[in-house]
Design a protein around this motif. Structure first.
Motif, short mmCIF file in Angstrom:
data_model
loop_
_atom_site.label_atom_id
_atom_site.label_comp_id
_atom_site.label_asym_id
_atom_site.label_seq_id
_atom_site.Cartn_x
_atom_site.Cartn_y
_atom_site.Cartn_z
N ASN A 114 0.22 6.67 -5.49
CA ASN A 114 -0.82 5.94 -4.77
C ASN A 114 -1.01 4.61 -5.49
N LYS A 151 0.86 5.43 -0.25
CA LYS A 151 -0.04 6.58 -0.18
C LYS A 151 0.75 7.86 -0.33
N ASN A 152 0.47 8.59 -1.37
CA ASN A 152 1.14 9.88 -1.63
C ASN A 152 2.65 9.81 -1.42
N GLN A 184 0.86 -1.18 0.00
CA GLN A 184 0.00 0.00 0.00
C GLN A 184 0.90 1.23 0.00
N LYS A 186 3.34 7.40 2.67
CA LYS A 186 3.19 6.23 3.54
C LYS A 186 3.38 4.97 2.71
N THR A 192 -1.98 0.26 -4.64
CA THR A 192 -2.12 -0.90 -3.76
C THR A 192 -1.99 -2.16 -4.60
#
Lengths: 248, 223
Positions: free
Chosen positions: A24, A8-9, A6, A60, A26
């Protein structure tokens, strides 16, 4: 479904160069994600972030439930992540001072404290699986490029990874050896291995990928099922890229 | 006056038993010093490529000092200078071994650094990606390969250090050259005696070369 990766940004810089921009992404368990793009677009950097060979600056990243902090943050989960994530490199990176079998036995024995007997049995099983069981006691330099890359795949599989990263696994191979490596990867995909593959092999991407991602200058500009991305790309940069690589 | 020189074989042969007494000292100083120098070389060579500056700098300073000053000055400093500081005389043999150790250690540090840095980054990445720790990656993947590449330059350093021990005649260690000097003082057969001294050095260094050649061949066979 379980999310194996995963992002994120996520942002990554090489000095002032912004190489990954707000990524981004997943990856679900069992999914095969193929990442395409021109050289220098950041696709290799992207997968190298997954097992911490590259650090990222902000955003993240969670790999199989372990959060890996950005540069300067807590890197405690790195060891756990690397045990779960196998990687295959463009240049194979086999250990030239060890026999093929010892290349495969090293990590299970050092990291998982596997006994010699167990590690040996695993190595033999995996070498048979990638079709070179008879080369176990040779040194890497005595093997062809295609065979070396298959050993490298077996070496990564010996750690029983939950995710396999492939960084242009066929780019350093002579054309006649590309097929044998792709065959092994195809088998892996069929058996349900979660894979992130950076490649220029569009045929493989179309056939094996569950999802294709096109990266341009560090940004994901197109993402979808292979038939959609290849046959009906929405972004004009994807169209331009595909017309260049598929023209011949 | 006509000058005629005749090599006196008898004088040369007669000097051999006396000169041979120096060989153990030469070997003890060179190999004793090199053994310690090898340990110093590994420690300071690895420190000199450490990311942390407070580990890297001391190593670099050590290397530069002992590479940048003559070994003769180093041994004179240890033998004549240090006793002033510590208040006790230093055994000449110990001073000789210390000089070889510190001097070869500086050069071997550079050999270690070069050997380790010559190994492709991909080897480290492969080790780390398999879950090995940094130190496991280093000692089971990088070091064995680097060491093999270090064998020829290490051999070089061994030969240089063996020859450097000849300088220690100045502090009175009974090594080969010193034995020769003492012998000549009594017999005045300088030509013959130094010829034999040179031959003895050559026998030591050639044996080492041969040994290294064998090692290299075995090393290469398994890569």
């Amino acid at each position: 479904m379980t999310q194996i990766v995963q992002m994120k940004n996520m942002n990554k810089y090489f000095g002032k160069l912004h190489v990954l921009k707000d990524i981004n992404l997943t990856v679900e368990a069992g999914e095969v994600v193929v990442i395409i793009g021109a050289s220098g677009s950041g696709k290799s950097t992207l997968i190298r972030c997954v097992n911490g060979l590259e650090e990222y600056e902000s955003g993240k990243l969670v790999v199989d439930g372990n959060e890996l902090a950005p540069k300067g943050g807590n890197q405690k989960s790195l060891a756990a992540i690397r045990k779960e994530v196998g990687m295959v490199f463009q240049q194979f990176n086999l250990f030239p001072h060890l026999t093929v079998k010892r290349n495969i036995m090293l990590a299970p024995m050092k990291v998982k404290n596997a006994s010699q007997v167990i590690a040996n049995a695993t190595a033999e099983r995996l070498l048979n699986r990638v079709g070179i069981g008879n080369q176990a006691n040779k040194y890497p330099s005595q093997l062809s490029g295609g065979q070396q890359q298959r050993v490298a795949i077996a070496r990564a599989l010996a750690m029983e990874p939950r995710l396999m990263l492939f960084d242009e696994p066929t780019s350093a191979l002579d054309p006649e050896m590309i097929g044998e490596v792709l065959d092994v990867m195809r088998e892996l995909a069929k058996e349900g291995m979660t894979m992130m593959v950076v490649t220029h092999e569009m045929g493989f991407a179309r056939e094996v990928a569950d999802r294709v991602i096109y990266i341009h200058e560090g940004q994901i500009v197109e993402e979808g099922k292979p038939q959609d991305v290849f046959d009906n790309p929405q972004n004009e940069r994807t169209q331009a890229f595909l017309s260049r690589v598929l023209a011949h | 006056m006509e000058f005629q020189f005749q090599f006196d074989w008898q004088a040369a042969i007669n000097s051999i038993p006396y000169l041979l007494k120096g060989v153990p000292y030469t070997l003890l100083i060179s190999f004793g010093g090199l053994a310690i120098g090898f340990v110093l070389g590994i420690i300071f060579g690895l420190l000199s490529i450490n990311k942390k500056w407070f580990l890297r700098w001391p190593a670099t300073i050590y290397i530069e000092i002992f590479r940048g000053t003559p070994i003769l000055v180093q041994v004179l400093f240890i033998f004549y200078g240090l006793p002033d500081l510590i208040g006790n005389p230093i055994d000449p043999l110990a001073a000789g071994i210390a000089a070889i150790a510190l001097n070869s250690g500086a050069y071997i540090s550079e050999v270690v650094r070069g050997g380790v840095q010559s190994i492709d980054r991909g080897q480290t990445e492969a080790g780390l990606s398999l879950g090995l720790s940094r130190s496991q990656t280093f000692w089971s993947i990088i070091w064995p390969q680097a060491f093999r590449r270090m064998i020829p330059p290490l051999g070089n350093q061994g030969i240089v250090s063996i020859k450097d021990t000849s300088l220690f005649s100045v502090i009175g260690v009974g090594e080969l050259v010193r034995q020769g000097q003492v012998y000549i003082a009594n017999t005045f057969t300088a030509f013959e005696v130094y010829f034999v001294v040179a031959c003895l050095y050559l026998m030591i260094t050639l044996s080492l070369s041969l040994l290294l050649r064998l090692l290299e061949r075995r090393g290469l066979a398994s890569v």
